[in-house]
Design a protein around this motif. Structure first.
Motif, PDB file in Angstrom:
ATOM      1  N   LEU A 140       0.828  -1.205   0.000  1.00  0.00           N
ATOM      2  CA  LEU A 140       0.000   0.000   0.000  1.00  0.00           C
ATOM      3  C   LEU A 140       0.865   1.259   0.000  1.00  0.00           C
ATOM      4  CD1 LEU A 140      -2.866  -0.952   2.497  1.00  0.00           C
ATOM      5  CD2 LEU A 140      -2.951  -0.867   0.002  1.00  0.00           C
ATOM      6  N   LEU A 141       1.948   1.224   0.755  1.00  0.00           N
ATOM      7  CA  LEU A 141       2.860   2.373   0.783  1.00  0.00           C
ATOM      8  C   LEU A 141       3.514   2.582  -0.577  1.00  0.00           C
ATOM      9  CD1 LEU A 141       4.594   1.934   4.254  1.00  0.00           C
ATOM     10  CD2 LEU A 141       3.091   3.816   3.546  1.00  0.00           C
ATOM     11  N   ALA A 142       3.883   1.493  -1.241  1.00  0.00           N
ATOM     12  CA  ALA A 142       4.485   1.604  -2.571  1.00  0.00           C
ATOM     13  C   ALA A 142       3.491   2.183  -3.562  1.00  0.00           C
ATOM     14  CB  ALA A 142       4.966   0.232  -3.040  1.00  0.00           C
ATOM     15  N   ALA A 143       2.233   1.729  -3.472  1.00  0.00           N
ATOM     16  CA  ALA A 143       1.193   2.255  -4.365  1.00  0.00           C
ATOM     17  C   ALA A 143       0.956   3.740  -4.101  1.00  0.00           C
ATOM     18  CB  ALA A 143      -0.108   1.477  -4.171  1.00  0.00           C
ATOM     19  N   PHE A 144       1.010   4.117  -2.827  1.00  0.00           N
ATOM     20  CA  PHE A 144       0.818   5.530  -2.474  1.00  0.00           C
ATOM     21  C   PHE A 144       1.978   6.365  -3.016  1.00  0.00           C
ATOM     22  CE2 PHE A 144       0.903   9.078   0.703  1.00  0.00           C
ATOM     23  CZ  PHE A 144      -0.343   9.610   0.379  1.00  0.00           C
ATOM     24  N   GLY A 145       3.188   5.818  -2.951  1.00  0.00           N
ATOM     25  CA  GLY A 145       4.349   6.520  -3.492  1.00  0.00           C
ATOM     26  C   GLY A 145       4.233   6.721  -4.997  1.00  0.00           C
ATOM     27  N   LEU A 146       3.761   5.704  -5.710  1.00  0.00           N
ATOM     28  CA  LEU A 146       3.563   5.829  -7.152  1.00  0.00           C
ATOM     29  C   LEU A 146       2.492   6.872  -7.464  1.00  0.00           C
ATOM     30  CD1 LEU A 146       3.680   2.091  -8.312  1.00  0.00           C
ATOM     31  CD2 LEU A 146       5.387   3.880  -8.735  1.00  0.00           C
ATOM     32  N   TYR A 147       1.449   6.891  -6.630  1.00  0.00           N
ATOM     33  CA  TYR A 147       0.395   7.894  -6.802  1.00  0.00           C
ATOM     34  C   TYR A 147       0.956   9.307  -6.666  1.00  0.00           C
ATOM     35  CZ  TYR A 147      -3.252  11.071  -5.203  1.00  0.00           C
ATOM     36  OH  TYR A 147      -4.049  12.189  -5.030  1.00  0.00           O
ATOM     37  N   LEU A 148       1.794   9.531  -5.667  1.00  0.00           N
ATOM     38  CA  LEU A 148       2.377  10.858  -5.466  1.00  0.00           C
ATOM     39  C   LEU A 148       3.262  11.251  -6.648  1.00  0.00           C
ATOM     40  CD1 LEU A 148       3.300  10.797  -1.660  1.00  0.00           C
ATOM     41  CD2 LEU A 148       1.312  11.844  -2.753  1.00  0.00           C
ATOM     42  N   GLU A 149       3.971  10.293  -7.212  1.00  0.00           N
ATOM     43  CA  GLU A 149       4.798  10.588  -8.387  1.00  0.00           C
ATOM     44  C   GLU A 149       3.930  10.988  -9.574  1.00  0.00           C
ATOM     45  OE1 GLU A 149       7.326   7.300  -9.267  1.00  0.00           O
ATOM     46  OE2 GLU A 149       8.358   7.346  -7.325  1.00  0.00           O
ATOM     47  N   GLU A 150       2.814  10.285  -9.762  1.00  0.00           N
ATOM     48  CA  GLU A 150       1.896  10.627 -10.846  1.00  0.00           C
ATOM     49  C   GLU A 150       1.302  12.017 -10.627  1.00  0.00           C
ATOM     50  OE1 GLU A 150      -0.980   7.534 -10.917  1.00  0.00           O
ATOM     51  OE2 GLU A 150       0.402   6.016 -11.714  1.00  0.00           O
ATOM     52  N   GLU A 190       4.303  17.794  -1.235  1.00  0.00           N
ATOM     53  CA  GLU A 190       5.524  17.729  -0.422  1.00  0.00           C
ATOM     54  C   GLU A 190       5.201  17.209   0.980  1.00  0.00           C
ATOM     55  OE1 GLU A 190       9.143  20.617   1.196  1.00  0.00           O
ATOM     56  OE2 GLU A 190       7.578  21.431  -0.105  1.00  0.00           O
ATOM     57  N   GLU A 191       4.085  17.679   1.525  1.00  0.00           N
ATOM     58  CA  GLU A 191       3.680  17.242   2.862  1.00  0.00           C
ATOM     59  C   GLU A 191       3.343  15.746   2.869  1.00  0.00           C
ATOM     60  OE1 GLU A 191       3.185  17.897   6.858  1.00  0.00           O
ATOM     61  OE2 GLU A 191       3.688  19.460   5.396  1.00  0.00           O
ATOM     62  N   LEU A 192       2.588  15.290   1.891  1.00  0.00           N
ATOM     63  CA  LEU A 192       2.182  13.882   1.829  1.00  0.00           C
ATOM     64  C   LEU A 192       3.383  12.958   1.640  1.00  0.00           C
ATOM     65  CD1 LEU A 192      -0.973  14.290  -0.442  1.00  0.00           C
ATOM     66  CD2 LEU A 192      -0.973  13.649   1.976  1.00  0.00           C
ATOM     67  N   SER A 193       4.399  13.448   0.943  1.00  0.00           N
ATOM     68  CA  SER A 193       5.571  12.605   0.678  1.00  0.00           C
ATOM     69  C   SER A 193       6.354  12.283   1.946  1.00  0.00           C
ATOM     70  CB  SER A 193       6.497  13.303  -0.330  1.00  0.00           C
ATOM     71  OG  SER A 193       7.100  14.459   0.233  1.00  0.00           O
ATOM     72  N   HIS A 194       6.105  13.033   3.024  1.00  0.00           N
ATOM     73  CA  HIS A 194       6.824  12.777   4.277  1.00  0.00           C
ATOM     74  C   HIS A 194       6.234  11.598   5.057  1.00  0.00           C
ATOM     75  CE1 HIS A 194       9.351  16.200   3.746  1.00  0.00           C
ATOM     76  NE2 HIS A 194       8.399  17.085   3.914  1.00  0.00           N
ATOM     77  N   PHE A 195       4.964  11.271   4.774  1.00  0.00           N
ATOM     78  CA  PHE A 195       4.317  10.221   5.581  1.00  0.00           C
ATOM     79  C   PHE A 195       5.036   8.876   5.508  1.00  0.00           C
ATOM     80  CE2 PHE A 195       1.330   6.647   5.896  1.00  0.00           C
ATOM     81  CZ  PHE A 195       0.976   6.785   7.232  1.00  0.00           C
ATOM     82  N   PRO A 196       5.405   8.374   4.335  1.00  0.00           N
ATOM     83  CA  PRO A 196       6.096   7.064   4.295  1.00  0.00           C
ATOM     84  C   PRO A 196       7.447   7.068   4.996  1.00  0.00           C
ATOM     85  CG  PRO A 196       5.226   7.638   2.116  1.00  0.00           C
ATOM     86  CD  PRO A 196       5.134   8.871   2.966  1.00  0.00           C
ATOM     87  N   LEU A 197       7.949   8.255   5.322  1.00  0.00           N
ATOM     88  CA  LEU A 197       9.261   8.335   5.966  1.00  0.00           C
ATOM     89  C   LEU A 197       9.175   8.201   7.477  1.00  0.00           C
ATOM     90  CD1 LEU A 197      10.777  11.304   3.913  1.00  0.00           C
ATOM     91  CD2 LEU A 197      11.006   8.840   3.480  1.00  0.00           C
ATOM     92  N   ASN A 198       8.050   8.671   8.071  1.00  0.00           N
ATOM     93  CA  ASN A 198       7.963   8.641   9.535  1.00  0.00           C
ATOM     94  C   ASN A 198       6.593   8.184  10.062  1.00  0.00           C
ATOM     95  OD1 ASN A 198       6.310  10.856   9.046  1.00  0.00           O
ATOM     96  ND2 ASN A 198       7.895  12.352   9.614  1.00  0.00           N
ATOM     97  N   HIS A 205      -3.045  14.562   7.240  1.00  0.00           N
ATOM     98  CA  HIS A 205      -4.090  15.539   7.541  1.00  0.00           C
ATOM     99  C   HIS A 205      -3.771  16.901   6.915  1.00  0.00           C
ATOM    100  CE1 HIS A 205      -5.959  12.620  10.021  1.00  0.00           C
ATOM    101  NE2 HIS A 205      -5.107  12.696  11.041  1.00  0.00           N
ATOM    102  N   THR A 206      -2.517  17.306   7.032  1.00  0.00           N
ATOM    103  CA  THR A 206      -2.126  18.595   6.449  1.00  0.00           C
ATOM    104  C   THR A 206      -2.238  18.570   4.929  1.00  0.00           C
ATOM    105  OG1 THR A 206      -0.588  19.011   8.277  1.00  0.00           O
ATOM    106  CG2 THR A 206      -0.290  20.308   6.272  1.00  0.00           C
ATOM    107  N   GLY A 207      -1.782  17.487   4.321  1.00  0.00           N
ATOM    108  CA  GLY A 207      -1.889  17.356   2.872  1.00  0.00           C
ATOM    109  C   GLY A 207      -3.327  17.387   2.412  1.00  0.00           C
ATOM    110  N   GLN A 208      -4.196  16.693   3.148  1.00  0.00           N
ATOM    111  CA  GLN A 208      -5.616  16.669   2.798  1.00  0.00           C
ATOM    112  C   GLN A 208      -6.224  18.069   2.920  1.00  0.00           C
ATOM    113  OE1 GLN A 208      -7.912  13.935   5.221  1.00  0.00           O
ATOM    114  NE2 GLN A 208      -9.350  13.548   3.563  1.00  0.00           N
ATOM    115  N   GLU A 209      -5.837  18.807   3.943  1.00  0.00           N
ATOM    116  CA  GLU A 209      -6.353  20.165   4.126  1.00  0.00           C
ATOM    117  C   GLU A 209      -5.882  21.084   3.004  1.00  0.00           C
ATOM    118  OE1 GLU A 209      -8.167  23.580   5.480  1.00  0.00           O
ATOM    119  OE2 GLU A 209      -8.558  21.468   5.926  1.00  0.00           O
ATOM    120  N   LEU A 210      -4.640  20.935   2.563  1.00  0.00           N
ATOM    121  CA  LEU A 210      -4.126  21.744   1.458  1.00  0.00           C
ATOM    122  C   LEU A 210      -4.847  21.406   0.149  1.00  0.00           C
ATOM    123  CD1 LEU A 210      -0.332  21.627   2.336  1.00  0.00           C
ATOM    124  CD2 LEU A 210      -1.754  23.684   2.252  1.00  0.00           C
TER     125      LEU A 210
END
Length: 230
Positions: A140-150, A190-198, A205-210
């Motif tokens: 799921l994390l890998a799929a989310f990472g691919l989504y962010l790249e797209e 940029e905010e969402l990309s930090h989630f898989p790191l920590n 939540h911040t990414g969703q609000e933005l």
């Protein structure tokens, strides 16, 4: 942003000459943004400060980009040449250059950009729902990472569309809302990309609000566009 036909050119808005260097334009922009910042005493006393900061941001969005600046200069010089060539008492043209620029901007910038933004903004919720099943699952994390790249690729396309043509002054409000929407999306990714790191939910939540704020700005752009009579 801004056409070469507005009463005040982008150079006049920033208080620089057409020969100004990129560094001079940047310094002028920073000085004016600080002067008209919403928290400044001037902005609190001057109701027009909000519109002034929109003009400053619109001007800088064009003049900081070499390609957009070259196109803007070309239109600005063409507009000045056209005005000088007109007899003082001549009637205005049946179809104004402003109307032609407005039609071109809507067709080449606003319509495809608005469509792309709609697709991009609607894509986050399904991705977050899928991730919520198990935020620690590697697949799921890998799929989310691919989504962010797209998303980043689509955002780059959107930014390129936005810089394709300077907007006419009559569509300044539309362009300003789109400009801020793109900025919010860039911050969101940029905010969402930090989630898989920590694995800190605050990034989600911040990414969703933005994303939500960018959606509001897109809606405001549509409302402003609807008020323009073509």
């Amino acid at each position: 942003m801004g056409s070469g036909l507005e009463a005040v050119s982008h150079y006049e808005v920033l208080g620089v000459s057409m020969q100004a260097t990129a560094a001079e334009i940047k310094r002028a922009y920073r000085r004016l943004v600080k002067y008209y910042h919403p928290d400044s005493l001037l902005a609190k006393k001057d109701q027009a400060a909000a519109e002034r900061i929109r003009q400053i941001n619109a001007a800088y969005a064009v003049l900081r980009d070499p390609q957009a600046r070259r196109e803007y200069d070309r239109q600005l010089l063409a507009s000045q040449t056209w005005r000088r060539s007109q007899p003082i008492a001549s009637p205005p043209p049946t179809v104004s250059q402003e109307a032609l620029l407005r039609e071109a901007w809507i067709r080449q910038v606003y319509t495809p950009l608005n469509r792309l933004l709609g697709s991009l903004l609607a894509s986050l919720k399904p991705q977050l729902n899928a991730l919520s099943a198990d935020p620690f699952d590697p697949e799921l994390l890998a799929a989310f990472g691919l989504y962010l790249e797209e998303c980043a690729q689509k955002l780059a396309q959107a930014q390129q569309l936005f810089r394709r043509l300077p907007n006419p002054s009559s569509l300044g409000k539309v362009a300003s809302c789109l400009y801020y929407a793109l900025n919010h999306l860039e911050d969101a990714l940029e905010e969402l990309s930090h989630f898989p790191l920590n694995f800190d939910d605050r990034h989600l939540h911040t990414g969703q609000e933005l994303f939500r704020r960018a959606q509001e700005l897109r809606r405001e752009a549509g409302q402003a566009y609807a008020k323009i009579s073509l």
